[in-house]
Design a protein around this motif. Structure first.
Motif, PDB file in Angstrom:
ATOM      1  N   GLU A  82       0.808  -1.225   0.000  1.00 52.86           N
ATOM      2  CA  GLU A  82       0.000   0.000   0.000  1.00 52.86           C
ATOM      3  C   GLU A  82       0.842   1.277   0.000  1.00 52.86           C
ATOM      4  O   GLU A  82       0.486   2.274   0.626  1.00 52.86           O
ATOM      5  CB  GLU A  82      -0.980  -0.007   1.180  1.00 52.86           C
ATOM      6  N   PHE A  83       1.957   1.230  -0.743  1.00 53.39           N
ATOM      7  CA  PHE A  83       2.690   2.462  -1.033  1.00 53.39           C
ATOM      8  C   PHE A  83       1.970   3.122  -2.199  1.00 53.39           C
ATOM      9  O   PHE A  83       2.232   2.838  -3.358  1.00 53.39           O
ATOM     10  CB  PHE A  83       4.143   2.155  -1.409  1.00 53.39           C
ATOM     11  N   SER A  84       1.039   4.008  -1.893  1.00 48.83           N
ATOM     12  CA  SER A  84       0.123   4.497  -2.924  1.00 48.83           C
ATOM     13  C   SER A  84       0.565   5.801  -3.578  1.00 48.83           C
ATOM     14  O   SER A  84      -0.060   6.257  -4.538  1.00 48.83           O
ATOM     15  CB  SER A  84      -1.284   4.661  -2.346  1.00 48.83           C
ATOM     16  N   GLU A  85       1.620   6.446  -3.076  1.00 51.39           N
ATOM     17  CA  GLU A  85       2.125   7.667  -3.712  1.00 51.39           C
ATOM     18  C   GLU A  85       3.491   7.386  -4.327  1.00 51.39           C
ATOM     19  O   GLU A  85       4.309   6.662  -3.747  1.00 51.39           O
ATOM     20  CB  GLU A  85       2.252   8.806  -2.699  1.00 51.39           C
ATOM     21  N   ARG A  86       3.747   7.957  -5.499  1.00 51.32           N
ATOM     22  CA  ARG A  86       5.005   7.728  -6.202  1.00 51.32           C
ATOM     23  C   ARG A  86       5.477   9.035  -6.823  1.00 51.32           C
ATOM     24  O   ARG A  86       4.711   9.735  -7.480  1.00 51.32           O
ATOM     25  CB  ARG A  86       4.798   6.662  -7.287  1.00 51.32           C
ATOM     26  N   GLN A  87       6.760   9.358  -6.609  1.00 53.65           N
ATOM     27  CA  GLN A  87       7.392  10.511  -7.248  1.00 53.65           C
ATOM     28  C   GLN A  87       8.636  10.033  -7.989  1.00 53.65           C
ATOM     29  O   GLN A  87       9.386   9.190  -7.476  1.00 53.65           O
ATOM     30  CB  GLN A  87       7.815  11.548  -6.201  1.00 53.65           C
ATOM     31  N   VAL A  88       8.846  10.568  -9.182  1.00 50.38           N
ATOM     32  CA  VAL A  88       9.980  10.170 -10.012  1.00 50.38           C
ATOM     33  C   VAL A  88      10.826  11.403 -10.313  1.00 50.38           C
ATOM     34  O   VAL A  88      10.303  12.433 -10.745  1.00 50.38           O
ATOM     35  CB  VAL A  88       9.519   9.516 -11.330  1.00 50.38           C
ATOM     36  N   PHE A  89      12.144  11.283 -10.089  1.00 52.60           N
ATOM     37  CA  PHE A  89      13.090  12.362 -10.373  1.00 52.60           C
ATOM     38  C   PHE A  89      14.097  11.882 -11.405  1.00 52.60           C
ATOM     39  O   PHE A  89      14.709  10.818 -11.246  1.00 52.60           O
ATOM     40  CB  PHE A  89      13.843  12.774  -9.102  1.00 52.60           C
ATOM     41  N   LYS A 112       2.223   5.846   2.851  1.00 53.21           N
ATOM     42  CA  LYS A 112       3.502   5.313   2.382  1.00 53.21           C
ATOM     43  C   LYS A 112       3.738   5.767   0.951  1.00 53.21           C
ATOM     44  O   LYS A 112       2.797   5.911   0.164  1.00 53.21           O
ATOM     45  CB  LYS A 112       3.499   3.785   2.438  1.00 53.21           C
ATOM     46  N   ARG A 113       5.016   5.958   0.585  1.00 47.29           N
ATOM     47  CA  ARG A 113       5.304   6.450  -0.760  1.00 47.29           C
ATOM     48  C   ARG A 113       6.599   5.854  -1.293  1.00 47.29           C
ATOM     49  O   ARG A 113       7.485   5.434  -0.536  1.00 47.29           O
ATOM     50  CB  ARG A 113       5.403   7.979  -0.758  1.00 47.29           C
ATOM     51  N   LEU A 114       6.677   5.842  -2.601  1.00 47.26           N
ATOM     52  CA  LEU A 114       7.856   5.375  -3.325  1.00 47.26           C
ATOM     53  C   LEU A 114       8.463   6.563  -4.056  1.00 47.26           C
ATOM     54  O   LEU A 114       7.779   7.238  -4.835  1.00 47.26           O
ATOM     55  CB  LEU A 114       7.463   4.280  -4.322  1.00 47.26           C
ATOM     56  N   LEU A 115       9.741   6.830  -3.795  1.00 44.73           N
ATOM     57  CA  LEU A 115      10.484   7.842  -4.527  1.00 44.73           C
ATOM     58  C   LEU A 115      11.417   7.129  -5.492  1.00 44.73           C
ATOM     59  O   LEU A 115      12.104   6.177  -5.109  1.00 44.73           O
ATOM     60  CB  LEU A 115      11.311   8.721  -3.582  1.00 44.73           C
ATOM     61  N   GLU A 116      11.459   7.589  -6.741  1.00 42.64           N
ATOM     62  CA  GLU A 116      12.381   7.010  -7.725  1.00 42.64           C
ATOM     63  C   GLU A 116      13.341   8.090  -8.207  1.00 42.64           C
ATOM     64  O   GLU A 116      12.921   9.178  -8.597  1.00 42.64           O
ATOM     65  CB  GLU A 116      11.620   6.417  -8.911  1.00 42.64           C
ATOM     66  N   LEU A 117      14.613   7.741  -8.174  1.00 43.21           N
ATOM     67  CA  LEU A 117      15.669   8.654  -8.598  1.00 43.21           C
ATOM     68  C   LEU A 117      16.456   7.981  -9.708  1.00 43.21           C
ATOM     69  O   LEU A 117      17.067   6.926  -9.489  1.00 43.21           O
ATOM     70  CB  LEU A 117      16.581   8.970  -7.407  1.00 43.21           C
ATOM     71  N   ARG A 118      16.416   8.553 -10.894  1.00 44.62           N
ATOM     72  CA  ARG A 118      17.067   7.937 -12.055  1.00 44.62           C
ATOM     73  C   ARG A 118      18.261   8.792 -12.484  1.00 44.62           C
ATOM     74  O   ARG A 118      18.106   9.970 -12.800  1.00 44.62           O
ATOM     75  CB  ARG A 118      16.068   7.788 -13.204  1.00 44.62           C
ATOM     76  N   ILE A 119      19.449   8.166 -12.477  1.00 43.31           N
ATOM     77  CA  ILE A 119      20.688   8.870 -12.811  1.00 43.31           C
ATOM     78  C   ILE A 119      21.317   8.182 -14.017  1.00 43.31           C
ATOM     79  O   ILE A 119      22.205   7.328 -13.871  1.00 43.31           O
ATOM     80  CB  ILE A 119      21.661   8.890 -11.624  1.00 43.31           C
ATOM     81  N   PRO A 120      20.882   8.497 -15.241  1.00 49.18           N
ATOM     82  CA  PRO A 120      21.386   7.778 -16.417  1.00 49.18           C
ATOM     83  C   PRO A 120      22.872   7.958 -16.660  1.00 49.18           C
ATOM     84  O   PRO A 120      23.519   7.087 -17.236  1.00 49.18           O
ATOM     85  CB  PRO A 120      20.542   8.352 -17.566  1.00 49.18           C
ATOM     86  N   ALA A 121      23.445   9.095 -16.219  1.00 46.67           N
ATOM     87  CA  ALA A 121      24.874   9.314 -16.414  1.00 46.67           C
ATOM     88  C   ALA A 121      25.713   8.530 -15.413  1.00 46.67           C
ATOM     89  O   ALA A 121      26.915   8.343 -15.618  1.00 46.67           O
ATOM     90  CB  ALA A 121      25.199  10.802 -16.303  1.00 46.67           C
ATOM     91  N   GLY A 122      25.098   8.092 -14.312  1.00 50.47           N
ATOM     92  CA  GLY A 122      25.808   7.266 -13.343  1.00 50.47           C
ATOM     93  C   GLY A 122      26.672   8.014 -12.363  1.00 50.47           C
ATOM     94  O   GLY A 122      27.344   7.402 -11.534  1.00 50.47           O
ATOM     95  N   LYS A 123      26.672   9.367 -12.411  1.00 47.33           N
ATOM     96  CA  LYS A 123      27.505  10.147 -11.503  1.00 47.33           C
ATOM     97  C   LYS A 123      26.689  11.310 -10.950  1.00 47.33           C
ATOM     98  O   LYS A 123      26.275  12.187 -11.714  1.00 47.33           O
ATOM     99  CB  LYS A 123      28.759  10.648 -12.211  1.00 47.33           C
TER     100      LYS A 123
END
Length: 345
Positions: A45-52, A76-87
């Protein structure tokens, strides 16, 4: 703590960690690992999600603020952090270390990274992610050529199919190490096969079915420098309903490979050896295509084209203005070594 993808599945049956890192270069396996974590969050039941999405201009205060604030809409919430450059850079390093020291309550942070090389793994931020008590680090390794037949056999079994060795060999040759292509082929084969036994004739029919306009044909044409053919292939794929994110995935995969090889070659390493030792492996005729393409532009230009691909990703998501299909055509032509000014709107 490090986890393999197999260990991740068992881990997700228990209490969730505050932070997960998925690191690797294979888009299918990374996507599946991230999907498993998302599904585990939904089940709890992590019903909120933010993507960066992190780029050179990313404001790391967004992560700090998200970690310090309470959810307005869910417990409850899920945060997503995407770093395609890897640094993450200096500010990103500080933000990640601060978050790791004090994870937000009732929150899971999912961090997506490309494969980290040995030098990067020794940095302070990477060591904290790999060895930290609050973090589970999922390392995704590519399926090498020797493992590929067994991997395909397992995927077929998951789809309720069994296959002859000849059929397996044909599939291996067809996908050339691309796992996403393998999954797509298996889904198509499920519709073609009679019963659950897959033979070589059915695989041949499937290959013939997709021979007219093919994503991998587009990529090969661009690598070969055949701009006109690549553009026709792109228009054909668009006409057949292939979505822009799929085409961008293929182009970006080639650009990451070319940028890496060009950088290593510029540092004095023999190109032939780099191609022979590439991970994931470069098979057959593609070795010559990749070799010619690497020498078409300097490493700085390949890196710029990677940034152009990131902009197209933002356009697809509605986060940046511009005509996505014109941008994809521009990118395809530039990989092929041709410049053509197309309308941006």
């Amino acid at each position: 703590m490090k986890l393999t993808p197999a260990q991740l599945a068992k881990h997700l049956q228990g209490p969730l960690a505050p932070l997960y890192v998925v690191s690797g270069d294979d888009p299918l396996l990374c996507q599946e690992a991230c999907d498993a974590i998302r599904a585990a969050c939904r089940a709890r039941e992590f019903s909120e999600r933010q993507v960066f999405h992190v780029d050179a201009n990313f404001d790391w205060n967004l992560l700090r603020e998200a970690g310090a604030s309470l959810s307005l809409f869910a417990d409850k919430r899920l945060l997503e952090l995407r770093i395609p450059a890897g640094k993450p850079g200096d500010d990103g390093t500080r933000a990640l270390l601060d978050y790791l020291a004090r994870p937000a309550e009732d929150t899971v942070l999912l961090l997506s990274l490309p494969r980290l090389d040995g030098k990067t793994q020794k940095t302070k931020w990477a060591k904290a992610l790999i060895d930290g008590d609050n973090c589970q680090f999922v390392q995704i390794w590519p399926v090498d050529a020797a493992q590929l037949p067994q991997w395909i056999r397992q995927r077929l079994a998951q789809a309720g199919l069994s296959a002859s060795m000849e059929a397996i060999d044909l599939l291996v040759a067809r996908i050339e190490g691309n796992l996403l292509a393998a999954v797509q082929e298996i889904e198509k084969l499920k519709l073609l096969v009679e019963g659950n036994q897959l033979d070589a004739a059915t695989v041949q029919a499937s290959v013939a079915d997709s021979a007219r306009f093919d994503l991998f044909g587009l990529l090969d044409a661009a690598l070969a420098g055949d701009a006109a053919h690549a553009l026709r292939m792109l228009e054909g794929l668009r006409g057949e309903g292939v979505e822009a994110p799929v085409i961008l995935w293929g182009l970006a995969r080639e650009l990451r490979l070319l940028a890496t090889l060009a950088q290593q070659h510029a540092q004095g390493q023999p190109l032939e050896r780099l191609i022979a030792q590439a991970k994931p492996p470069i098979f057959g005729k593609r070795q010559a295509l990749v070799g010619r393409a690497v020498q078409r532009h300097p490493a700085s230009r390949w890196n710029q084209l990677l940034r152009d691909a990131q902009l197209i990703d933002a356009q697809i998501k509605g986060q940046a203005p511009g005509n996505v299909w014109n941008a994809l055509a521009q990118l395809t032509l530039q990989i092929a070594g041709t410049r053509l000014n197309l309308p941006t709107e």
